[in-house]
Design a protein around this motif. Structure first.
Motif, PDB file in Angstrom:
ATOM      1  N   SER A  23       0.822  -1.203   0.000  1.00 56.75           N
ATOM      2  CA  SER A  23       0.000   0.000   0.000  1.00 56.75           C
ATOM      3  C   SER A  23       0.858   1.256   0.000  1.00 56.75           C
ATOM      4  N   ALA A  24       1.919   1.267   0.810  1.00 58.53           N
ATOM      5  CA  ALA A  24       2.824   2.414   0.848  1.00 58.53           C
ATOM      6  C   ALA A  24       3.512   2.609  -0.501  1.00 58.53           C
ATOM      7  N   GLY A  25       3.926   1.514  -1.133  1.00 60.49           N
ATOM      8  CA  GLY A  25       4.581   1.611  -2.437  1.00 60.49           C
ATOM      9  C   GLY A  25       3.680   2.216  -3.491  1.00 60.49           C
ATOM     10  N   VAL A  26       2.430   1.785  -3.501  1.00 61.42           N
ATOM     11  CA  VAL A  26       1.452   2.343  -4.448  1.00 61.42           C
ATOM     12  C   VAL A  26       1.292   3.848  -4.223  1.00 61.42           C
ATOM     13  N   MET A  27       1.124   4.243  -2.977  1.00 59.50           N
ATOM     14  CA  MET A  27       0.840   5.640  -2.669  1.00 59.50           C
ATOM     15  C   MET A  27       2.048   6.549  -2.922  1.00 59.50           C
ATOM     16  N   ILE A  28       3.240   6.084  -2.586  1.00 62.36           N
ATOM     17  CA  ILE A  28       4.440   6.902  -2.816  1.00 62.36           C
ATOM     18  C   ILE A  28       4.704   7.061  -4.311  1.00 62.36           C
ATOM     19  N   TYR A  29       4.640   5.947  -5.042  1.00 68.75           N
ATOM     20  CA  TYR A  29       4.932   5.992  -6.482  1.00 68.75           C
ATOM     21  C   TYR A  29       3.936   6.891  -7.215  1.00 68.75           C
ATOM     22  N   VAL A  30       2.658   6.702  -6.929  1.00 68.68           N
ATOM     23  CA  VAL A  30       1.649   7.453  -7.659  1.00 68.68           C
ATOM     24  C   VAL A  30       1.678   8.932  -7.263  1.00 68.68           C
ATOM     25  N   SER A  31       2.085   9.215  -6.034  1.00 68.03           N
ATOM     26  CA  SER A  31       2.166  10.610  -5.599  1.00 68.03           C
ATOM     27  C   SER A  31       3.211  11.385  -6.384  1.00 68.03           C
ATOM     28  N   PHE A  32       4.392  10.780  -6.535  1.00 63.00           N
ATOM     29  CA  PHE A  32       5.479  11.485  -7.208  1.00 63.00           C
ATOM     30  C   PHE A  32       5.412  11.388  -8.735  1.00 63.00           C
ATOM     31  N   MET A  33       4.988  10.243  -9.233  1.00 57.10           N
ATOM     32  CA  MET A  33       5.051  10.000 -10.681  1.00 57.10           C
ATOM     33  C   MET A  33       3.792  10.435 -11.426  1.00 57.10           C
ATOM     34  N   GLU A  34       2.692  10.585 -10.733  1.00 61.15           N
ATOM     35  CA  GLU A  34       1.441  10.890 -11.424  1.00 61.15           C
ATOM     36  C   GLU A  34       0.754  12.130 -10.848  1.00 61.15           C
ATOM     37  N   ILE A  35       0.500  12.117  -9.538  1.00 62.55           N
ATOM     38  CA  ILE A  35      -0.286  13.203  -8.953  1.00 62.55           C
ATOM     39  C   ILE A  35       0.473  14.526  -8.988  1.00 62.55           C
ATOM     40  N   MET A  36       1.745  14.511  -8.577  1.00 63.00           N
ATOM     41  CA  MET A  36       2.520  15.751  -8.586  1.00 63.00           C
ATOM     42  C   MET A  36       2.723  16.276 -10.007  1.00 63.00           C
ATOM     43  N   VAL A  37       2.873  15.380 -10.961  1.00 65.22           N
ATOM     44  CA  VAL A  37       3.031  15.792 -12.361  1.00 65.22           C
ATOM     45  C   VAL A  37       1.777  16.505 -12.846  1.00 65.22           C
ATOM     46  N   LYS A  38       0.608  15.921 -12.560  1.00 67.64           N
ATOM     47  CA  LYS A  38      -0.652  16.537 -12.980  1.00 67.64           C
ATOM     48  C   LYS A  38      -0.886  17.862 -12.261  1.00 67.64           C
ATOM     49  N   ALA A  39      -0.524  17.913 -10.976  1.00 68.06           N
ATOM     50  CA  ALA A  39      -0.691  19.152 -10.212  1.00 68.06           C
ATOM     51  C   ALA A  39       0.193  20.257 -10.791  1.00 68.06           C
ATOM     52  N   LYS A  40       1.433  19.914 -11.092  1.00 69.22           N
ATOM     53  CA  LYS A  40       2.359  20.912 -11.628  1.00 69.22           C
ATOM     54  C   LYS A  40       1.913  21.384 -13.005  1.00 69.22           C
ATOM     55  N   ASP A  41       1.443  20.458 -13.845  1.00 66.51           N
ATOM     56  CA  ASP A  41       0.963  20.832 -15.184  1.00 66.51           C
ATOM     57  C   ASP A  41      -0.214  21.797 -15.084  1.00 66.51           C
ATOM     58  N   ALA A  42      -1.153  21.504 -14.165  1.00 68.37           N
ATOM     59  CA  ALA A  42      -2.335  22.357 -14.009  1.00 68.37           C
ATOM     60  C   ALA A  42      -1.942  23.750 -13.523  1.00 68.37           C
ATOM     61  N   LEU A  43      -1.037  23.801 -12.556  1.00 70.64           N
ATOM     62  CA  LEU A  43      -0.627  25.085 -12.000  1.00 70.64           C
ATOM     63  C   LEU A  43       0.209  25.892 -12.997  1.00 70.64           C
ATOM     64  N   GLN A  44       1.068  25.210 -13.746  1.00 70.53           N
ATOM     65  CA  GLN A  44       1.885  25.906 -14.747  1.00 70.53           C
ATOM     66  C   GLN A  44       1.021  26.468 -15.863  1.00 70.53           C
ATOM     67  N   ALA A  45      -0.063  25.743 -16.220  1.00 70.99           N
ATOM     68  CA  ALA A  45      -0.962  26.215 -17.275  1.00 70.99           C
ATOM     69  C   ALA A  45      -1.645  27.519 -16.883  1.00 70.99           C
ATOM     70  N   ASP A  46      -1.881  27.683 -15.589  1.00 68.70           N
ATOM     71  CA  ASP A  46      -2.590  28.868 -15.096  1.00 68.70           C
ATOM     72  C   ASP A  46      -1.655  29.984 -14.634  1.00 68.70           C
ATOM     73  N   MET A  47      -0.483  29.583 -14.099  1.00 67.74           N
ATOM     74  CA  MET A  47       0.371  30.565 -13.428  1.00 67.74           C
ATOM     75  C   MET A  47       1.730  30.775 -14.099  1.00 67.74           C
ATOM     76  N   GLY A  48       2.040  29.950 -15.096  1.00 66.01           N
ATOM     77  CA  GLY A  48       3.365  30.032 -15.697  1.00 66.01           C
ATOM     78  C   GLY A  48       4.281  28.975 -15.099  1.00 66.01           C
ATOM     79  N   GLU A  49       5.401  28.704 -15.788  1.00 67.29           N
ATOM     80  CA  GLU A  49       6.255  27.582 -15.405  1.00 67.29           C
ATOM     81  C   GLU A  49       6.871  27.757 -14.015  1.00 67.29           C
TER      82      GLU A  49
END
Length: 278
Positions: free
Chosen positions: A45-71
């Motif tokens: 469970s920890a492996g799933v949550m750590i991997y998806v947090s860094f490899m998927e969720i943070m990427v999507k969060a950064k893309d969304a914020l960069q689209a609105d606020m700049g890189e």
């Protein structure tokens, strides 16, 4: 379509939260804890949550914020929101007394009426009150912890159903031992399995409630920026839960290597599932 996505996200969140009921049922039917299985499962469970947090969720969060606020500003916002999520769940964790914290894991055979501290037997009213308070406080603590977890599961499922499923399964696994922490002391205090199961089951309702409150409060203001901040905060929450709760509990239940094997397996399964959806 949006209504269907919302219902699906709520369903996943309810499934994850109500897994405490599975732990409650296991506590009544299993005579002994299977520490190796729990150790691998919690590590997974920890492996799933750590991997998806860094490899998927943070990427999507950064893309969304960069689209609105700049890189540059978007990247800074994502990092700040990530650590903000960690600070939030750490504060919640700090508010729960350690001796009543459901993440202090117990084995089924240890939660025995003969083991009540201060020599108070199960037959004594003081012993019963002590056990009942232990169970109800554990239920309250789980409810407090599960509230932000519900928002995390719901937000992820709303954004990406396959991602939501993975997170829901990971959180459900880590909710199972919590059900034991609630139901067993209440059962020994009252002798009522139905009451013990009810308290354990209700403590898991905090997850869908967290999702509902988050949805009602945030959806009217939802934008790329709000979504990005929430998603980055969710990543921080899940990383903290993994490092502060799941991995220590996995090592407590079993050997160090078993928890790490579970951790790596969880990462590998999550990576493969994400690759299959490319």
């Amino acid at each position: 379509m949006l209504a269907e996505n919302v219902l699906f996200a709520f369903g996943l969140t309810a499934f994850a939260g109500l897994a405490t009921g599975i732990g409650s049922a296991l506590a009544f039917f299993a005579k002994r804890t299977n520490p190796k299985f729990l150790s691998v499962s919690l590590g997974f469970s920890a492996g799933v949550m750590i991997y998806v947090s860094f490899m998927e969720i943070m990427v999507k969060a950064k893309d969304a914020l960069q689209a609105d606020m700049g890189e540059v500003a978007g990247t800074w916002a994502a990092v700040i929101a990530f650590f903000g999520g960690i600070a939030l769940i750490a504060l919640i964790d700090k508010m729960v007394p350690s001796y009543e914290n459901p993440h202090e894991m117990h084995r089924i055979e240890e939660m025995n009426p003969e083991n009540i501290k201060d020599g108070e037997g199960l037959e004594s009213e003081q012993g019963k009150r002590k056990l009942f308070r232990m169970g109800t406080m554990a239920a309250l603590a789980i409810g407090i912890h599960n509230f932000p977890e519900g928002l995390a599961t719901f937000t992820a499922a709303l954004s990406d159903p396959s991602l939501g499923i993975a997170i829901a399964v990971a959180i459900a696994i880590h909710n199972i031992p919590e059900g034991i922490a609630v139901s067993v002391p209440i059962y020994y205090a009252t002798g009522d399995k139905k009451k013990a199961f009810k308290y354990s089951f209700l403590s898991g309702l905090a997850e869908p409630v967290g999702a509902m409150v988050g949805y009602l409060l945030l959806m009217p203001f939802m934008s790329e920026t709000v979504f990005g901040i929430i998603f980055a905060g969710v990543a921080g929450i899940m990383v903290f839960i993994s490092l502060d709760e799941l991995l220590p509990a996995a090592e407590e239940y079993g050997e160090h290597h078993l928890s790490i094997y579970g951790l790596v397996s969880g990462m590998a399964v999550m990576a493969l599932s994400l690759l299959l959806f490319l």
